[in-house]
Design a protein around this motif. Sequence first.
Motif, PDB file in Angstrom:
ATOM      1  N   ALA A   1       0.860  -1.186   0.000  1.00 38.98           N
ATOM      2  CA  ALA A   1       0.000   0.000   0.000  1.00 38.98           C
ATOM      3  C   ALA A   1       0.896   1.235   0.000  1.00 38.98           C
ATOM      4  CB  ALA A   1      -0.915   0.006   1.221  1.00 38.98           C
ATOM      5  N   GLU A   2       0.538   2.186  -0.831  1.00 43.92           N
ATOM      6  CA  GLU A   2       1.374   3.368  -1.035  1.00 43.92           C
ATOM      7  C   GLU A   2       0.510   4.619  -0.921  1.00 43.92           C
ATOM      8  OE1 GLU A   2       4.913   4.034  -4.237  1.00 43.92           O
ATOM      9  OE2 GLU A   2       2.923   3.705  -5.053  1.00 43.92           O
ATOM     10  N   THR A   3       0.924   5.571  -0.079  1.00 47.69           N
ATOM     11  CA  THR A   3       0.247   6.863  -0.023  1.00 47.69           C
ATOM     12  C   THR A   3       1.056   7.869  -0.826  1.00 47.69           C
ATOM     13  OG1 THR A   3       1.384   7.560   2.010  1.00 47.69           O
ATOM     14  CG2 THR A   3      -0.691   6.363   2.256  1.00 47.69           C
ATOM     15  N   VAL A   4       0.341   8.720  -1.551  1.00 41.69           N
ATOM     16  CA  VAL A   4       0.975   9.679  -2.459  1.00 41.69           C
ATOM     17  C   VAL A   4       0.345  11.053  -2.225  1.00 41.69           C
ATOM     18  CG1 VAL A   4       1.531  10.228  -4.842  1.00 41.69           C
ATOM     19  CG2 VAL A   4       1.268   7.832  -4.149  1.00 41.69           C
ATOM     20  N   GLU A   5       1.160  11.993  -1.772  1.00 37.57           N
ATOM     21  CA  GLU A   5       0.676  13.351  -1.529  1.00 37.57           C
ATOM     22  C   GLU A   5       1.346  14.323  -2.490  1.00 37.57           C
ATOM     23  OE1 GLU A   5       0.365  16.658   2.086  1.00 37.57           O
ATOM     24  OE2 GLU A   5       1.546  14.841   2.358  1.00 37.57           O
ATOM     25  N   ASP A   6       0.562  15.123  -3.171  1.00 39.26           N
ATOM     26  CA  ASP A   6       1.094  16.112  -4.105  1.00 39.26           C
ATOM     27  C   ASP A   6       1.768  17.240  -3.319  1.00 39.26           C
ATOM     28  OD1 ASP A   6       1.660  17.904  -6.095  1.00 39.26           O
ATOM     29  OD2 ASP A   6      -0.368  18.008  -6.903  1.00 39.26           O
TER      30      ASP A   6
END
Length: 302
Positions: free
Chosen positions: A215-220
């Motif tokens: 699982a990967e979280t990606v924040e701009d």
Amino acid sequence: MLDDRGTVVGWSRRAQELLGYPATAVIGRPAREVLLDPRDLPAAKNAAAMCRGAGGWFGVLAVRHRSGRIVEMGFRARALLRDGDVREWFLVGAPAAEVLEWQRDRAVLDGLFRRCPIGLVVHSPEMTILRVNRAVERFTGIPAASFRGMPTGALLVAEDARNSVERVRQVMQTGKSLVSSEQYARLERDPTRERAASVSAFRLEDPTGRVLGVAETVEDVTERHRARVRLALLAQAGARIGTRLDVGETAWELADVMVPLRLRLHQGGRGRQAAGGSGAAELRGPPRGVDTTRPGLQPPAL
């Protein structure tokens, strides 16, 4: 298990552990006599009525333990049909505290995929995308359902896609989580637009330790990245510009600081480019009025 009249016709070992009654003490007897306190009969009758009307029911009921104490239980009931249209009711129960915890877990999971402002991507062990949330949908402009089955790193430019695949593979193989690693995330359909993302990732495992994915979280963080580049420029300029009281020297120092930054900001963060490139061509010559013939004074290398 109850028949259509509310008589207990089945009893599991787990039910005995939770409520203390052996199967011989409950099977064949009305549930209301064994398991319910008279004060809780109205709630039980209401649940039974809803169950018959909808073919099932989910909720919390107070049940009497063999010791006499009252146990709050969460139940899910479903109708089963046997030969001859005989209807029975299959009940699955657990302590209410566990049911509420499960409901909270479900609410958190639902929130992560439907309302969380930070992107979430789930990768399979085969390095394909299993699911993304709506934040990723907004970031890419592609419906979340369309991502299922895509290769990891799909939609990114080749360089950023390779970094994404390697990042996920490393977490998958080692089990070591990644925390707030800043990466470029330029989309293939818009490769010149600079995008930076803060990425965290962790491995998913079942209770036996079998790897289920990552699982990967990606924040701009594009704006934050640009602000940090600008601050770095100011610090660099303060240290490198104006070291001597000479206009020509100061001009070259200014150019040496500004040109690499200009290339980074306008070429998608890919660093310096050859002098023939579009970013360098605008600043190719020396500043007007500067004597480039002085010893030791050379144009800055791009």
